[in-house]
Design an enzyme around this catalytic site. Structure first.
Site, PDB file in Angstrom:
ATOM      1  N   ARG A  15     -20.037  28.008 -71.913  1.00 30.73           N
ATOM      2  CA  ARG A  15     -18.979  28.837 -71.626  1.00 30.73           C
ATOM      3  C   ARG A  15     -17.826  28.835 -72.581  1.00 30.73           C
ATOM      4  O   ARG A  15     -17.552  29.511 -73.062  1.00 30.73           O
ATOM      5  CB  ARG A  15     -18.646  28.944 -70.191  1.00 30.73           C
ATOM      6  CG  ARG A  15     -17.712  30.029 -69.362  1.00 30.73           C
ATOM      7  CD  ARG A  15     -16.313  30.095 -69.579  1.00 30.73           C
ATOM      8  NE  ARG A  15     -15.904  28.709 -69.301  1.00 30.73           N
ATOM      9  CZ  ARG A  15     -14.554  28.254 -69.706  1.00 30.73           C
ATOM     10  NH1 ARG A  15     -13.770  29.090 -70.453  1.00 30.73           N
ATOM     11  NH2 ARG A  15     -14.196  27.078 -69.017  1.00 30.73           N
ATOM     12  N   ASP A  16     -17.060  27.615 -72.102  1.00 36.43           N
ATOM     13  CA  ASP A  16     -15.775  27.555 -72.790  1.00 36.43           C
ATOM     14  C   ASP A  16     -15.915  27.290 -74.348  1.00 36.43           C
ATOM     15  O   ASP A  16     -15.269  27.866 -75.237  1.00 36.43           O
ATOM     16  CB  ASP A  16     -15.075  26.089 -72.280  1.00 36.43           C
ATOM     17  CG  ASP A  16     -13.535  26.108 -72.532  1.00 36.43           C
ATOM     18  OD1 ASP A  16     -13.077  27.339 -73.053  1.00 36.43           O
ATOM     19  OD2 ASP A  16     -12.998  25.176 -72.037  1.00 36.43           O
ATOM     20  N   HIS A 208     -10.000  18.111 -67.909  1.00 34.90           N
ATOM     21  CA  HIS A 208     -10.525  19.108 -68.943  1.00 34.90           C
ATOM     22  C   HIS A 208      -9.605  19.190 -70.311  1.00 34.90           C
ATOM     23  O   HIS A 208      -8.522  19.631 -70.276  1.00 34.90           O
ATOM     24  CB  HIS A 208     -10.550  20.454 -68.391  1.00 34.90           C
ATOM     25  CG  HIS A 208     -10.866  21.541 -69.191  1.00 34.90           C
ATOM     26  ND1 HIS A 208     -12.275  22.250 -69.052  1.00 34.90           N
ATOM     27  CD2 HIS A 208     -10.459  22.239 -70.255  1.00 34.90           C
ATOM     28  CE1 HIS A 208     -12.334  23.261 -69.647  1.00 34.90           C
ATOM     29  NE2 HIS A 208     -11.388  23.266 -70.608  1.00 34.90           N
ATOM     30  N   HIS A 210      -8.942  19.411 -74.252  1.00 34.07           N
ATOM     31  CA  HIS A 210      -9.323  19.994 -75.783  1.00 34.07           C
ATOM     32  C   HIS A 210      -8.752  18.948 -76.635  1.00 34.07           C
ATOM     33  O   HIS A 210      -7.772  18.034 -76.288  1.00 34.07           O
ATOM     34  CB  HIS A 210      -8.593  21.295 -75.697  1.00 34.07           C
ATOM     35  CG  HIS A 210      -9.302  22.374 -74.955  1.00 34.07           C
ATOM     36  ND1 HIS A 210     -10.126  23.469 -75.617  1.00 34.07           N
ATOM     37  CD2 HIS A 210      -9.406  22.353 -73.644  1.00 34.07           C
ATOM     38  CE1 HIS A 210     -10.570  24.110 -74.662  1.00 34.07           C
ATOM     39  NE2 HIS A 210     -10.122  23.920 -73.232  1.00 34.07           N
ATOM     40  N   CYS A 241      -9.706  28.208 -76.888  1.00 31.34           N
ATOM     41  CA  CYS A 241      -9.317  29.285 -75.980  1.00 31.34           C
ATOM     42  C   CYS A 241      -8.878  30.654 -76.653  1.00 31.34           C
ATOM     43  O   CYS A 241      -7.940  30.517 -77.552  1.00 31.34           O
ATOM     44  CB  CYS A 241      -8.076  28.799 -75.104  1.00 31.34           C
ATOM     45  SG  CYS A 241      -7.714  29.886 -73.827  1.00 31.34           S
ATOM     46  N   ASN A 250     -13.003  21.730 -77.306  1.00 29.24           N
ATOM     47  CA  ASN A 250     -13.158  20.736 -76.021  1.00 29.24           C
ATOM     48  C   ASN A 250     -13.448  19.435 -76.714  1.00 29.24           C
ATOM     49  O   ASN A 250     -14.254  19.487 -77.738  1.00 29.24           O
ATOM     50  CB  ASN A 250     -14.161  21.245 -74.838  1.00 29.24           C
ATOM     51  CG  ASN A 250     -13.616  22.609 -74.165  1.00 29.24           C
ATOM     52  OD1 ASN A 250     -13.633  23.650 -75.187  1.00 29.24           O
ATOM     53  ND2 ASN A 250     -13.448  22.527 -73.103  1.00 29.24           N
TER      54      ASN A 250
HETATM   55  P1  HMG Z   1      -7.543  43.947 -66.322  1.00 33.37           P
HETATM   56  O1  HMG Z   1      -7.669  44.707 -67.552  1.00 33.37           O
HETATM   57  O2  HMG Z   1      -6.280  43.491 -66.028  1.00 33.37           O
HETATM   58  O3  HMG Z   1      -8.204  44.527 -65.083  1.00 33.37           O
HETATM   59  O4  HMG Z   1      -8.290  42.602 -66.438  1.00 33.37           O
HETATM   60  P2  HMG Z   1      -8.916  45.508 -64.443  1.00 33.37           P
HETATM   61  O5  HMG Z   1      -9.258  45.271 -63.101  1.00 33.37           O
HETATM   62  O6  HMG Z   1      -8.045  46.761 -64.555  1.00 33.37           O
HETATM   63  O7  HMG Z   1     -10.375  45.931 -65.182  1.00 33.37           O
HETATM   64  C1  HMG Z   1     -10.238  46.418 -66.546  1.00 33.37           C
HETATM   65  C2  HMG Z   1     -11.925  46.611 -66.680  1.00 33.37           C
HETATM   66  O8  HMG Z   1     -12.600  45.459 -66.782  1.00 33.37           O
HETATM   67  C3  HMG Z   1     -12.486  47.472 -65.954  1.00 33.37           C
HETATM   68  O9  HMG Z   1     -13.391  48.292 -66.624  1.00 33.37           O
HETATM   69  C4  HMG Z   1     -13.298  46.610 -64.966  1.00 33.37           C
HETATM   70  O10 HMG Z   1     -14.333  47.231 -64.137  1.00 33.37           O
HETATM   71  C5  HMG Z   1     -13.602  45.539 -65.859  1.00 33.37           C
HETATM   72  P3  HMG Z   1     -13.159  49.797 -66.967  1.00 33.37           P
HETATM   73  O11 HMG Z   1     -12.845  50.549 -65.792  1.00 33.37           O
HETATM   74  O12 HMG Z   1     -12.073  49.960 -68.104  1.00 33.37           O
HETATM   75  O13 HMG Z   1     -14.452  50.323 -67.683  1.00 33.37           O
HETATM   76  N1  HMG Z   1     -13.819  44.356 -65.198  1.00 33.37           N
HETATM   77  C6  HMG Z   1     -14.700  43.585 -65.037  1.00 33.37           C
HETATM   78  N2  HMG Z   1     -15.973  43.646 -65.806  1.00 33.37           N
HETATM   79  C7  HMG Z   1     -17.004  42.648 -65.563  1.00 33.37           C
HETATM   80  N3  HMG Z   1     -16.691  41.682 -64.892  1.00 33.37           N
HETATM   81  C8  HMG Z   1     -15.575  41.413 -64.085  1.00 33.37           C
HETATM   82  C9  HMG Z   1     -14.542  42.461 -64.434  1.00 33.37           C
HETATM   83  N4  HMG Z   1     -13.351  42.470 -64.011  1.00 33.37           N
HETATM   84  C10 HMG Z   1     -12.797  43.885 -64.402  1.00 33.37           C
HETATM   85  N5  HMG Z   1     -15.337  40.438 -63.396  1.00 33.37           N
HETATM   86  C11 HMG Z   1      -9.441  40.598 -65.962  1.00 33.37           C
HETATM   87  C12 HMG Z   1      -8.401  41.404 -65.537  1.00 33.37           C
HETATM   88  C13 HMG Z   1      -9.222  39.147 -65.174  1.00 33.37           C
HETATM   89  C14 HMG Z   1     -10.780  41.139 -65.554  1.00 33.37           C
HETATM   90  C15 HMG Z   1      -9.282  40.312 -67.553  1.00 33.37           C
HETATM   91  O14 HMG Z   1      -8.282  40.029 -67.822  1.00 33.37           O
HETATM   92  C16 HMG Z   1     -10.626  39.276 -67.794  1.00 33.37           C
HETATM   93  O15 HMG Z   1     -11.639  39.331 -67.729  1.00 33.37           O
HETATM   94  N6  HMG Z   1      -9.831  38.296 -68.638  1.00 33.37           N
HETATM   95  C17 HMG Z   1     -10.731  37.204 -68.995  1.00 33.37           C
HETATM   96  C18 HMG Z   1     -10.067  35.948 -69.375  1.00 33.37           C
HETATM   97  C19 HMG Z   1     -10.883  34.790 -69.862  1.00 33.37           C
HETATM   98  O16 HMG Z   1     -12.221  35.007 -69.557  1.00 33.37           O
HETATM   99  N7  HMG Z   1     -10.297  33.660 -70.419  1.00 33.37           N
HETATM  100  C20 HMG Z   1     -11.184  32.758 -71.145  1.00 33.37           C
HETATM  101  C21 HMG Z   1     -11.536  31.928 -69.881  1.00 33.37           C
HETATM  102  S1  HMG Z   1     -10.186  30.663 -69.379  1.00 33.37           S
HETATM  103  C22 HMG Z   1     -10.241  29.400 -70.127  1.00 33.37           C
HETATM  104  O17 HMG Z   1     -11.105  29.256 -71.064  1.00 33.37           O
HETATM  105  C23 HMG Z   1      -9.670  28.112 -69.816  1.00 33.37           C
HETATM  106  C24 HMG Z   1     -10.624  27.021 -69.162  1.00 33.37           C
HETATM  107  O18 HMG Z   1     -11.381  26.599 -70.140  1.00 33.37           O
HETATM  108  C25 HMG Z   1      -9.805  25.888 -68.810  1.00 33.37           C
HETATM  109  C26 HMG Z   1      -8.593  25.343 -69.725  1.00 33.37           C
HETATM  110  O19 HMG Z   1      -9.255  25.015 -70.988  1.00 33.37           O
HETATM  111  O20 HMG Z   1      -7.572  25.501 -69.467  1.00 33.37           O
HETATM  112  C27 HMG Z   1     -11.081  27.583 -67.820  1.00 33.37           C
HETATM  113 MG    MG Z   2     -11.192  25.198 -71.705  1.00 32.33          MG
END
Ligand code: HMG
Ligand code: MG
Length: 303
Positions: A15-16, A208, A210, A241, A250
């Site tokens: 995933r990450d 966690h 990096h 990220c 990571n």
């Molecule tokens: P948004 O655009 O603000 O929200 O996204 P929305 O609710 O208006 O949705 C927009 C569109 O996305 C819509 O589709 C929804 O249906 C769809 P449209 O009507 O335009 O066709 N949608 C989804 N589709 C599939 N699955 C869903 C979903 N939700 C909405 N769950 C949202 C808000 C949070 C969804 C968006 O900002 C997003 O997906 N962000 C992804 C962020 C992400 O994955 N970042 C990386 C992970 S975090 C990380 O890596 C850090 C970590 O490792 C720890 C660390 O290192 O610190 C965990």
């Molecule tokens: Mg991470």
């Protein structure tokens, strides 16, 4: 200051790691083979997918196919990242064993990453956690940017502490403290834990890291001394990220395992097998992404 006898490794590479392959969608069958190989090497907690918006993170759009294609080890937990109810529903349909909610200690990062404020992110988690619990699915929590933010700079440990406490009160069984851009150093990591453990027991915290500045192993050793016994790692050091430019991978699972083996800490994971997996996924990424990834990935052949 005693080190734990056992550590649970949470493998976040599928995933990450793979979410951060720029302009490169890794084929679903490679993801499935990777997850199977990771569980064959003894890893029992694997973040296998992410049910986020495919417009935001296209690399993770095949989460359902990945979950239905893997060979499930009976003792392994296959987890997925879920930002909202929609994500949870997909995770439930895909029979994930666990889901993870994620927010950050920095307002600016939260906006960039999930397009809402920290307070709004917690509001989204409430129905998600309720529904997950009703389906007997444990919820893990991530707090990102705990030791620094690419947009806001320094982060006050008190902000991390109150967020962790709130997420535990909401029903997360564990909070993973994310040094998203890898700016932490051992002393800062210890100081952060000293602050957070005033409100949240160390048994409910995970690390966690990096590895942007090569500090991840030193930081892990520092937090092991503080009593941390759950560490997130990523095979071959994959990752970064998408919303933190410059964040490197990571910490590599095989590096952490080598250190833990040397410290006599049990993980249940086979280092030889893991190194083979690291080589294999590095080759797959080189094939599908050309020389850019070949340079970025350094298989740990010398171990
Ligand atoms: P948004 O655009 O603000 O929200 O996204 P929305 O609710 O208006 O949705 C927009 C569109 O996305 C819509 O589709 C929804 O249906 C769809 P449209 O009507 O335009 O066709 N949608 C989804 N589709 C599939 N699955 C869903 C979903 N939700 C909405 N769950 C949202 C808000 C949070 C969804 C968006 O900002 C997003 O997906 N962000 C992804 C962020 C992400 O994955 N970042 C990386 C992970 S975090 C990380 O890596 C850090 C970590 O490792 C720890 C660390 O290192 O610190 C965990
Ligand atoms: Mg991470």
């Amino acid at each position: 200051m005693t080190l734990p006898k056992q550590v649970r490794l949470v493998e976040v590479g599928p995933r990450d790691g793979l979410q951060n392959e720029p302009g490169n969608i890794i084929p679903t069958d490679i993801k499935i083979d990777l997850i199977n190989a990771l569980s064959d090497s003894g890893l029992r907690h694997i973040e296998a997918a992410s049910f986020v918006s495919p417009k935001w993170i296209p690399q993770m759009a095949d989460g359902s196919a990945v979950m239905s294609g893997i060979k499930r080890h009976p003792d392994a937990i296959y987890a997925a990242l879920t930002p909202n109810l929609k994500g949870l529903e997909k995770a439930l349909e895909s029979q994930c064993d666990e889901v993870a909610v994620f927010t950050a200690a920095s307002e600016a990062f939260t906006q960039k990453n999930i397009n809402c404020s920290i307070a709004e992110s917690l509001e989204r988690f409430t129905p998600l956690i309720e529904k997950a619990k009703a389906n007997n699915i444990p919820v893990r929590g991530y707090v990102s940017t705990v030791l620094g933010c690419p947009y806001a700079g320094e982060i006050n440990p008190s902000q991390v502490t109150s967020l962790c406490r709130e997420m535990i009160e909401m029903g997360c069984y564990e909070i993973s403290l994310g040094d998203t851009i890898g700016v932490g150093t051992p002393l800062k990591a210890k100081q952060l834990l000293e602050a957070v453990t005033k409100e949240v027991p160390i048994q409910q915290l995970a690390a966690h890291f990096h590895d942007t500045y090569g500090q991840a192993l030193a930081n892990i050793y520092a937090v092991l001394e503080e009593g941390i016994s759950v560490i997130d790692t990523s095979i071959a050091g994959l990752g970064g990220c998408p919303y933190a430019q410059g964040a490197s991978g990571n910490v590599a699972t095989e590096d952490v395992l080598y250190m833990l083996n040397g410290l006599g800490i049990d993980t249940g994971v086979q280092l030889d097998e893991l190194i083979k997996v690291s080589h294999w996924i590095s080759q797959q990424l080189q094939r599908s992404n050309g020389s850019k990834v070949a340079l970025a990935l350094t298989p740990k052949s010398s171990i």
